[in-house]
Design an enzyme around this catalytic site. Structure first.
Site, short mmCIF file in Angstrom:
data_model
loop_
_atom_site.label_atom_id
_atom_site.label_comp_id
_atom_site.label_asym_id
_atom_site.label_seq_id
_atom_site.Cartn_x
_atom_site.Cartn_y
_atom_site.Cartn_z
CB THR A 88 0.78 78.21 49.04
OG1 THR A 88 0.04 78.58 47.81
CG2 THR A 88 1.94 78.66 49.02
CB ALA A 122 22.09 60.34 73.51
CG LEU A 215 -0.69 67.23 52.65
CD1 LEU A 215 -0.28 65.86 53.16
CD2 LEU A 215 -2.34 67.42 52.26
NE ARG A 225 14.89 60.30 51.89
CZ ARG A 225 16.04 60.27 52.03
NH1 ARG A 225 16.69 59.30 51.46
NH2 ARG A 225 16.91 61.50 52.31
C1 LIG Z 1 17.79 58.19 46.87
C2 LIG Z 1 18.44 59.21 47.66
C3 LIG Z 1 19.81 59.42 47.57
C4 LIG Z 1 20.56 60.41 48.39
N1 LIG Z 1 22.00 60.18 48.24
C5 LIG Z 1 22.52 61.24 48.85
C6 LIG Z 1 24.06 61.64 49.16
O1 LIG Z 1 24.75 60.61 48.56
N2 LIG Z 1 24.68 62.42 49.92
C7 LIG Z 1 23.67 63.29 50.39
O2 LIG Z 1 24.49 64.16 50.99
N3 LIG Z 1 22.54 63.46 50.49
C8 LIG Z 1 21.82 62.27 49.91
N4 LIG Z 1 20.38 62.40 49.77
C9 LIG Z 1 19.82 63.55 50.31
C10 LIG Z 1 19.17 64.68 49.05
O3 LIG Z 1 20.36 65.12 48.42
C11 LIG Z 1 18.28 65.38 49.86
O4 LIG Z 1 19.12 66.27 50.74
C12 LIG Z 1 17.20 65.01 50.52
O5 LIG Z 1 16.48 64.18 49.63
C13 LIG Z 1 16.20 66.20 50.91
O6 LIG Z 1 15.71 66.80 49.91
P1 LIG Z 1 15.08 68.16 49.85
O7 LIG Z 1 16.42 69.05 50.23
O8 LIG Z 1 14.48 68.41 48.73
O9 LIG Z 1 14.14 68.07 51.25
P2 LIG Z 1 14.03 69.49 52.23
O10 LIG Z 1 15.27 69.94 52.81
O11 LIG Z 1 12.88 69.27 53.08
O12 LIG Z 1 13.63 70.81 51.24
C14 LIG Z 1 12.68 70.65 50.46
C15 LIG Z 1 12.74 71.96 49.38
O13 LIG Z 1 12.82 73.36 50.04
C16 LIG Z 1 13.93 74.07 49.29
N5 LIG Z 1 14.96 73.99 50.15
C17 LIG Z 1 15.02 73.73 51.56
N6 LIG Z 1 16.22 74.35 52.04
C18 LIG Z 1 16.75 74.98 51.19
C19 LIG Z 1 17.76 75.67 51.22
N7 LIG Z 1 18.83 76.07 52.25
N8 LIG Z 1 18.36 76.06 50.49
C20 LIG Z 1 17.68 76.11 49.09
N9 LIG Z 1 16.35 75.66 49.04
C21 LIG Z 1 16.16 74.91 50.27
C22 LIG Z 1 14.41 73.14 48.20
O14 LIG Z 1 13.55 73.32 46.87
C23 LIG Z 1 14.03 71.80 48.40
O15 LIG Z 1 13.93 70.48 47.40
C24 LIG Z 1 19.64 61.23 49.04
C25 LIG Z 1 18.49 61.49 48.96
C26 LIG Z 1 17.67 60.21 48.19
C27 LIG Z 1 16.07 60.27 48.27
#
Ligand SMILES: Cc1cc2nc3c(=O)[nH]c(=O)nc-3n(C[C@H](O)[C@H](O)[C@H](O)COP(=O)(O)OP(=O)(O)OC[C@H]3O[C@@H](n4cnc5c(N)ncnc54)[C@H](O)[C@@H]3O)c2cc1C
Length: 311
Positions: A88, A122, A215, A225
């Site tokens: 945090t 757009a 951050l 990424r």
């Molecule tokens: C190399 C790579 C390949 C990928 N391939 C695919 C693919 O083939 N198909 C595809 O659909 N996606 C793909 N993704 C996207 C991936 O599944 C994630 O959606 C994306 O990286 C965002 O990550 P995140 O959800 O951790 O991030 P954020 O949305 O920023 O969330 C950060 C964290 O907040 C929490 N959080 C946020 N929202 C919620 C929620 N609604 N419920 C519960 N917890 C939440 C979780 O702990 C999460 O880890 C890929 C990503 C990468 C890096």
């Protein structure tokens, strides 16, 4: 790319300064508003930020003042927080970016839900004829080891043909877009609404947005990424942002690089295998309890020294 008018606006914004009692990051101030080029027509630029390394320390200590002790104490605290995922305090610092990026990169980027986004409309604006055409050394074959990656780079002549094909297709689609939008002066006047005409644009067309994130969430984004498994194009943006973050919060960035970006997560089974290997025991994939893929990743992570004890 940044137009002449946009450059003038940026110059004007950079000339004005204001007195503030808030913490500022001098190295970030020096590049505020400046576009950092990414890919062929894209950029990332800092529009605003809140806090610096000392803001993380201040929040962690719930201080009345700046919260800063000695620089070495602050560094130790930030590294402790990062190491133990006490997250945090990192949420107290925020970054607002203006990003120009191809639509297919935006589709991957938008999956990071913990940011605030406002994208150019757009429906309202006419999209510029700017398309991402990969550089010669970015045109690669489908990877044979990963369904989601690139393999060998194409020979320059073949890569040039691919580039030409993509350019022609983008320009043709853009011409259709213009025809659908129409112009009263032209005979081919359809006058289709912008929100509908845009469906003819290709995925490599550039879009723009403002993106604000704290951050902690930014480090999550950068961890995923900047990773080698991320697509080259979004990685290029993540690497540019990483350089910006280093200017902004150098101590937190260093801790992120050490404890997250270049660290390794090991499962319970992998730890058992590692301990056995350190004690000189021979371990095979079959005796390790790891799947074939986990085993390969394990060996790749530790390199030849571990490989010697793997049979
Ligand atoms: C190399 C790579 C390949 C990928 N391939 C695919 C693919 O083939 N198909 C595809 O659909 N996606 C793909 N993704 C996207 C991936 O599944 C994630 O959606 C994306 O990286 C965002 O990550 P995140 O959800 O951790 O991030 P954020 O949305 O920023 O969330 C950060 C964290 O907040 C929490 N959080 C946020 N929202 C919620 C929620 N609604 N419920 C519960 N917890 C939440 C979780 O702990 C999460 O880890 C890929 C990503 C990468 C890096």
């Amino acid at each position: 790319m940044v137009s002449v008018e946009q450059k003038a606006e940026i110059r004007k914004a950079r000339r004005s300064t204001a007195f503030t009692r808030r913490p500022v990051a001098p190295r970030l101030e020096a590049v505020l508003y400046k576009p950092f080029p990414v890919l062929d027509c894209g950029f990332v630029r800092v529009v605003d930020y809140m806090g610096d390394d000392s803001s993380i320390v201040q929040a962690a200590r719930v201080s009345y003042g700046r919260g800063t002790k000695r620089v070495s104490d602050d560094r130790g605290l930030i590294r402790y927080l990062m190491r133990h995922r006490h997250t945090t305090p990192f949420e107290m610092a925020e970054l607002k970016l203006h990003v120009k990026l191809p639509i297919f990169v935006a589709r991957q980027w938008i999956r990071h839900r913990t940011a605030n986004v406002n994208e150019i409309s757009a429906r309202y604006s006419i999209i510029e004829d700017e398309f991402y055409i990969p550089a010669l050394d970015a045109v690669a074959e489908q990877s044979t080891s990963s369904r989601q990656g690139r393999g060998d780079v194409l020979a320059p002549r073949a890569a040039a043909k691919v580039r030409e094909l993509l350019r022609r297709e983008s320009e043709r689609s853009y011409k259709n877009y213009q025809t659908l939008l129409g112009s009263k002066r032209r005979r081919s006047h359809f006058g289709i609404a912008r929100e509908l005409a845009r469906v003819s644009l290709t995925l490599n067309t550039y879009t723009e947005w403002y993106w604000k994130i704290n951050l902690h969430n930014l480090f999550n984004f950068l961890e995923l990424r900047t990773d080698a498994h991320a697509q080259f194009e979004i990685r290029a943006y993540a690497e540019a942002i990483s350089k910006i973050v280093k200017l902004w919060v150098p101590t937190a960035h260093e801790a992120f690089v050490d404890y997250r970006q270049h660290s390794l997560n090991l499962s319970r089974q992998a730890l058992v295998v590692l301990r056995k290997m350190i004690n000189g025991e021979q371990v095979t994939q079959e005796s390790s309890g790891l799947s074939g893929r986990e085993w390969r990743e394990f060996i790749e992570s530790f390199g030849p020294s571990v490989d010697k004890n793997a049979s």
